[in-house]
Design a protein around this motif. Sequence first.
Motif, PDB file in Angstrom:
ATOM      1  N   MET A  15       0.850  -1.187   0.000  1.00  0.00           N
ATOM      2  CA  MET A  15       0.000   0.000   0.000  1.00  0.00           C
ATOM      3  C   MET A  15       0.890   1.242   0.000  1.00  0.00           C
ATOM      4  O   MET A  15       1.820   1.344   0.793  1.00  0.00           O
ATOM      5  N   ARG A  16       0.593   2.164  -0.925  1.00  0.00           N
ATOM      6  CA  ARG A  16       1.268   3.469  -0.932  1.00  0.00           C
ATOM      7  C   ARG A  16       0.447   4.392  -0.041  1.00  0.00           C
ATOM      8  O   ARG A  16      -0.745   4.575  -0.242  1.00  0.00           O
ATOM      9  N   LEU A  17       1.105   4.939   0.968  1.00  0.00           N
ATOM     10  CA  LEU A  17       0.455   5.830   1.923  1.00  0.00           C
ATOM     11  C   LEU A  17       1.065   7.218   1.794  1.00  0.00           C
ATOM     12  O   LEU A  17       2.283   7.359   1.716  1.00  0.00           O
ATOM     13  N   ILE A  18       0.209   8.232   1.783  1.00  0.00           N
ATOM     14  CA  ILE A  18       0.684   9.617   1.760  1.00  0.00           C
ATOM     15  C   ILE A  18       0.212  10.281   3.044  1.00  0.00           C
ATOM     16  O   ILE A  18      -0.981  10.262   3.365  1.00  0.00           O
ATOM     17  N   PHE A  19       1.168  10.825   3.778  1.00  0.00           N
ATOM     18  CA  PHE A  19       0.890  11.493   5.046  1.00  0.00           C
ATOM     19  C   PHE A  19       1.214  12.977   4.926  1.00  0.00           C
ATOM     20  O   PHE A  19       2.144  13.356   4.210  1.00  0.00           O
ATOM     21  N   GLU A  20       0.465  13.803   5.630  1.00  0.00           N
ATOM     22  CA  GLU A  20       0.791  15.218   5.816  1.00  0.00           C
ATOM     23  C   GLU A  20       1.064  15.420   7.298  1.00  0.00           C
ATOM     24  O   GLU A  20       0.489  14.724   8.135  1.00  0.00           O
ATOM     25  N   TYR A  21       1.948  16.356   7.592  1.00  0.00           N
ATOM     26  CA  TYR A  21       2.226  16.662   8.992  1.00  0.00           C
ATOM     27  C   TYR A  21       2.401  18.155   9.188  1.00  0.00           C
ATOM     28  O   TYR A  21       2.774  18.889   8.277  1.00  0.00           O
ATOM     29  N   GLN A  31      -4.494   6.314   0.652  1.00  0.00           N
ATOM     30  CA  GLN A  31      -4.100   4.906   0.678  1.00  0.00           C
ATOM     31  C   GLN A  31      -4.369   4.342  -0.703  1.00  0.00           C
ATOM     32  O   GLN A  31      -5.484   4.465  -1.201  1.00  0.00           O
ATOM     33  N   GLN A  32      -3.349   3.753  -1.316  1.00  0.00           N
ATOM     34  CA  GLN A  32      -3.526   3.212  -2.658  1.00  0.00           C
ATOM     35  C   GLN A  32      -2.792   1.878  -2.772  1.00  0.00           C
ATOM     36  O   GLN A  32      -1.581   1.825  -2.572  1.00  0.00           O
ATOM     37  N   PRO A  33      -3.510   0.785  -3.090  1.00  0.00           N
ATOM     38  CA  PRO A  33      -2.827  -0.496  -3.301  1.00  0.00           C
ATOM     39  C   PRO A  33      -1.880  -0.382  -4.492  1.00  0.00           C
ATOM     40  O   PRO A  33      -2.201   0.264  -5.497  1.00  0.00           O
ATOM     41  N   VAL A  34      -0.711  -0.984  -4.373  1.00  0.00           N
ATOM     42  CA  VAL A  34       0.274  -0.955  -5.456  1.00  0.00           C
ATOM     43  C   VAL A  34       0.826  -2.359  -5.661  1.00  0.00           C
ATOM     44  O   VAL A  34       0.839  -3.179  -4.749  1.00  0.00           O
ATOM     45  N   ASP A  35       1.300  -2.601  -6.861  1.00  0.00           N
ATOM     46  CA  ASP A  35       1.869  -3.895  -7.211  1.00  0.00           C
ATOM     47  C   ASP A  35       3.374  -3.740  -7.326  1.00  0.00           C
ATOM     48  O   ASP A  35       3.898  -3.525  -8.417  1.00  0.00           O
TER      49      ASP A  35
END
Length: 153
Positions: A15-21, A31-35
């Motif tokens: 899973m590709r996760l993008i966080f902001e802080y 959240q995006q599933p990736v291969d």
Amino acid sequence: MPMNEMGEAISTLAMRLIFEYEGDQVRLISQQPVDVAITGFDISRADRPGYYVDTRDSNGRTLARVPARDAFSRSTEVFPEQPGEPITRLEVEGARGAFTVVVPVPAGSDRVAVVQVTPAKADISLPGSRGTSPVAGSSEVKELANFPLQISR
């Protein structure tokens, strides 16, 4: 890549996760599933200082841990006004930004947690065997935030 009993590679969902802080506040924005094949994620007991993203089961047990490189940067690049002058880096108050990490999602995964590992104190001797309680001076893992995974298998 994980292997089965016959030595064949087993595909693990990632899973590709993008966080902001902003400061110490963290938000999971995507959240995006990736291969992709993820290597080295079995270092779930990493004691090196830094920020990591843990994949956890519903009981909170860490299944995998990957480094969150460039997370929580407390400095920013400043580009020169004149060509040829050096790019400098300045410390900033109230750091804010975003970072991306790809985590494995092994069977049983339920959530992810952003954690900070701080180093052990150099002048403390650690016991020779593992105990059930944290040892004074050992590496500390501090959870900054956790989020449910949106998994569709």
